[in-house]
Design an enzyme around this catalytic site. Structure first.
Site, short mmCIF file in Angstrom:
data_model
loop_
_atom_site.label_atom_id
_atom_site.label_comp_id
_atom_site.label_asym_id
_atom_site.label_seq_id
_atom_site.Cartn_x
_atom_site.Cartn_y
_atom_site.Cartn_z
N GLU A 16 43.06 39.38 39.11
CA GLU A 16 44.42 38.67 38.14
C GLU A 16 45.72 38.21 39.17
OE1 GLU A 16 44.84 36.94 35.57
OE2 GLU A 16 43.60 36.36 34.74
N HIS B 250 43.49 33.93 39.20
CA HIS B 250 44.13 33.21 38.21
C HIS B 250 45.55 33.21 38.33
CE1 HIS B 250 41.57 31.62 35.36
NE2 HIS B 250 40.57 32.43 36.00
#
Length: 163
Positions: free
Chosen positions: A109, A36
């Protein structure tokens, strides 16, 4: 909790493959990494699961620690291991509770904006090449992980590091 039709983290197709196809094929999934972009934090970092078994929890920390050694834009200090109820339907949480104890599930992330290098902190904007470099460093970390666990033969010459 299981993923819903509206869950963006783990699709029904992914769930079907892991829950139905893998057991029939006798496939052991060792890693699941959901990737992400993050809008507020800098650098790359990971989310992992918390387990009651301390040894399993410690083994799960190995991959992010190795990635931190390979990638200057990855921050182990920003990496977090949790059991947040809000994230129960994510791939990391769902599969972490479903797969066996030799499987490791993470969310990687990576900042939309930049990563921090050195002191004093100076932000370096992410470019397409920087994202590609992080991807190569993730691949290099898999190689280091399997070497550490004696599952891959060591090369005659050391692998060059491209931090």
């Amino acid at each position: 909790a299981s993923p819903t039709e509206h869950s963006y983290d783990l699709s029904h197709a992914e769930c079907f493959v892991v829950v139905v196809v893998f057991p029939q094929q006798k496939i052991n999934l060792e890693f699941y990494i959901d990737i992400h972009a993050h809008s507020t934090m800098m650098n790359g970092f990971m989310y992992g699961n918390i387990f009651e078994d301390e040894e399993r929890f410690q083994r799960q920390a190995v991959f992010p620690k190795l990635l931190c050694q390979n990638a200057e834009d990855f921050s182990y200090s920003s990496t977090s291991f949790n059991r947040d109820a809000v994230k129960a339907g994510t791939g990391r949480r769902f599969l972490g509770g479903l797969l066996n104890d030799t499987s490791y599930c993470y969310t990687l992330e990576v900042s939309f904006y930049s990563y921090i290098l050195g002191a004093p902190a100076s932000p370096v904007p992410y470019t397409e090449e920087a994202y590609m470099k992080l991807g190569r460093n993730v691949a290099r970390t898999f190689l280091d992980y399997y070497r550490l666990n004696s599952l891959v033969e060591r090369p005659l010459a050391p692998t060059p590091k491209t931090r």
